[in-house]
Each structure stands twice: as structure tokens, then as C-alpha cells.
Design an enzyme around this catalytic site. Structure first.
Site, short mmCIF file in Angstrom:
data_model
loop_
_atom_site.label_atom_id
_atom_site.label_comp_id
_atom_site.label_asym_id
_atom_site.label_seq_id
_atom_site.Cartn_x
_atom_site.Cartn_y
_atom_site.Cartn_z
CB CYS A 1 -0.77 0.00 1.39
SG CYS A 1 -1.91 1.19 1.38
CD GLU B 1 -0.64 -6.87 -1.80
OE1 GLU B 1 -2.09 -7.01 -1.58
OE2 GLU B 1 -0.03 -6.97 -1.05
N GLY C 1 5.49 10.39 -4.35
CA GLY C 1 5.02 9.00 -4.87
C GLY C 1 6.00 8.39 -5.58
#
Length: 369
Positions: A334, A368, A347
Site C-alpha cells: 500500500c 502488489e 509518490g
């Protein structure tokens, strides 16, 4: 000659009747039946036009009926409370028969929303369709940037300063059904349709949340939830935050500082050793990540907190997490950059850092999926 007598006048009332004003506000207009699941065009401030929306929840606030609506084909973070004066009731459409199967889940959602007593929203969320290039102002600077223990009650006179980018995409376990943030889900997820926190204060910023997060019930009625920017403890008012800051000794996230370049640092936090901080971090992240799976057991995760340093301490910018042990060798689970720090390259920096960690571990990993 017959006598003619005048008929006696009947006294109808002691006081004269009041004249009725044609625009008397006491006259109640007959409104069509409106329930959860109905679709109706609602005037959207950002678009300056009526946009088709679905009624998600209904409440009574100050004797006035309000409707929590979701704009069709728009991101859920634009959902808001509106009154009937912003609706085009001539085009009201009742729920279709296909939605009758979800009646029970809607009833659950209505029951939960009634017990939460969601505070009224005084400002309208001005944001654009996620298919367009517009942005949303979701945070403003507070007046207490120089001191963490100064007066934090300056919410009334704040003005928007900076635009922020849309919520970053986050991965979910492959056994879960992924969505794009546009649709409401039925079943148990229906209780998360309505945003329960109206505004948070974190460090120098007042930030308007985007999504639901399961904070304690007593915080729901608070106009602002105050969060310590170092330990992420939540408080219901400024006095509670001030008392907390006199006891909180942290000036940076718990854990080890594993990277520093100028004022930028990364802290590695073990979800097993720092359960309270990790839980608070997950609650904060859920306000801005629609499809984040909130794990109350944080033992299997490592959290990497990106911070900016100044004279007051290390201020959280964002974070990413990764599984300690995974068969797929994912390098992150996450990732989130907080709205005040978006559009600054943080980011991309966190993603690059996650790949660097995988290289040091001699692993070839990917985010993920």
C-alpha cells in the site's frame, strides 16, 4: 300586517382571521417519495450543472431533511450531503427492481448512519470528474505552523491554498474484488458509503477526508478531529490535543531512520513492535484510500514512513507498506502521499525506494496487484 324581523347575526369568532400570504413559508410543499437508491439530477458546484446522482443515505439535521448523494460516474470522494433545493425533482427516478435484492443491506446502512449522527457539512466538495483533468482543494494551512502547542481553533477563517491530485491507486489482495472508486458496493461494505469524518487537523494543515475510516464512535460528531502528527494519536478537540502534546515525547515516527538526504528521511516501523502507531497510521490512510483493506493485525507488515524535517521535528509526508513474508515477493502493499504533499514527486520517490529495498534483499519484486 305581518312583522318582518332581521335575522340575528351569528358571531363566528372573537378575533379576525389572519390573511394568508401567498408566499407564506409555513405552507408545506408536497415532495415526491424519496428513498435510498433513488436517482435524481443534483446541481454540482464544480461543473455548474445538474449531474445524475444516487441517494445513498437520508438524515434529519436541524429539522431539515438532507440527502447523502453519490454522483454517477464520479469518484466516491466527491459524495456529499445536499438538500432538496439542489435537486431537480421533476426527473426523480425510483430504485429499479434489480436493486430490491439489496434492500436489506440498505437498511443496515441506514441504521448505521442514524446511529453515527454524522455532522452537517458546511462546505461543498468542489472536485472534478476523475475522467477529466481537474483537481480538488482538500486542505488548508492552519495558523499554528510555528508551534505545536499553540491555539488550534482557527478553522472558521481559513482559505484554500493549494490543489491536490487524485487519490493514488492502492492494491488489494487478489482474492478481493477490485473497484475503480466510482461504484458503491452492496453487502457489508454498505456501511462505509458515508464519510464519517468531516475534517482533520494534522500538523500545519486542516484536511478534508475523501472516504470513510472506522474511527471511534465518539469522534463522529466532532467538527474537527485533531491528530498528533508524530504519534498519530487522535483527539476530539484542541484541549485534548494540547494535553496529549505535553505527554507525547515523539518528534519522529517510532522505529529506525534508514535514509536521510537533506530534510527528507525514511523511518522503518515494524507493525509488530509498534502496533499502536501502525493502527493509527492505517486509520489515517483509510481516509484517503477507498479500497485499502484495514488490517487490525499489523504484525505481518513493515511500514516505511517518509518525512520532512524542520526545527519542530519530522513531519509525515506519506508512507508505503510491505509484507514481511510473501510468496509473490511484492515490494510494496500500500502507498499513500498525504494531500498537502502531492504533486511534488514523493509518490515516485517512495516507489523507487521500495525497489531499492528489494534489490538490497536480492529480490525481484513488483507492487502488489
Amino acid at each position: 300586517m305581518p312583522m318582518i324581523t332581521e335575522p340575528a347575526q351569528t358571531k363566528l369568532t372573537e378575533t379576525p382571521l389572519e390573511s394568508i400570504d401567498p408566499l407564506d413559508t409555513k405552507v408545506v410543499q408536497c415532495l415526491p417519495k424519496m428513498a435510498e437508491g433513488c436517482r435524481v439530477p443534483v446541481f454540482m458546484d464544480e461543473q455548474k450543472a445538474f449531474v445524475l446522482a444516487e441517494i445513498v443515505s437520508i438524515r434529519e439535521h436541524g429539522g431539515v431533511r438532507e440527502f447523502y448523494i453519490h454522483y454517477i460516474n464520479y469518484n466516491r470522494r466527491l459524495d456529499e450531503w445536499v438538500r432538496v433545493d439542489r435537486m431537480n425533482l421533476k426527473e426523480l427516478a425510483q430504485p429499479s427492481s434489480s436493486s430490491s435484492s439489496s434492500t436489506s443491506s440498505n437498511n443496515i446502512s441506514q441504521e448505521v448512519s442514524q446511529t453515527r449522527t454524522v455532522p452537517a457539512t458546511t462546505t461543498t466538495s468542489a472536485a472534478s470528474n476523475e475522467t477529466s483533468s481537474g483537481n480538488t482543494t482538500t486542505f488548508v494551512l492552519s495558523d499554528d505552523a510555528e508551534s505545536l502547542n499553540s491555539d488550534l481553533t482557527q478553522t472558521a477563517a481559513l482559505s484554500p491554498l493549494i490543489d491536490c491530485s487524485p487519490a493514488p491507486a492502492t492494491a488489494v489482495p487478489p482474492t478481493k474484488i477490485r473497484g475503480n472508486g466510482n461504484n458503491h458496493h452492496s453487502g457489508v461494505n454498505s456501511i462505509t458509503k458515508v464519510k464519517n469524518i468531516d475534517l482533520i487537523h494534522l500538523g500545519r494543515y486542516f484536511i478534508k477526508p475523501w472516504y470513510f475510516s472506522p474511527y471511534p464512535e465518539e469522534l463522529i460528531s466532532c467538527p474537527v478531529v485533531y491528530i498528533c502528527e508524530f504519534c498519530l494519536k487522535y483527539c476530539k478537540d484542541t484541549d485534548a490535543l494540547k494535553r496529549h502534546r505535553t505527554k507525547c515525547t515523539l518528534t519522529h515516527p517510532p522505529g529506525n531512520e534508514i535514509y536521510r538526504n537533506g530534510t527528507i528521511s525514511f523511518f522503518e516501523v515494524d507493525g509488530r513492535k509498534n502496533k499502536t502507531y501502525s493502527h493509527h497510521l492505517c486509520l489515517l490512510a483509510k481516509l484517503f484510500l477507498d479500497h485499502k483493506t484495514l488490517y487490525y493485525d499489523t504484525d505481518p507488515f513493515m511500514f516505511y514512513i517518509l518525512t520532512e524535517f524542520d526545527a519542530q521535528g519530522f513531519h509525515i509526508v506519506g508512507y508505503f507498506s510491505k509484507d514481511k513474508e510473501t510468496n509473490e515477493d511484492y515490494n510494496l502493499s500500500c502507498i499513500l502521499t498525504l494531500p498537502p504533499y502531492q504533486k511534488k514527486g514523493y509518490g515516485h520517490f517512495m516507489i523507487d525506494f521500495s525497489y531499492t529495498l528489494s534489490k538490497l534483499e536480492n529480490k525481484i519484486g513488483t507492487p502488489e496487484r
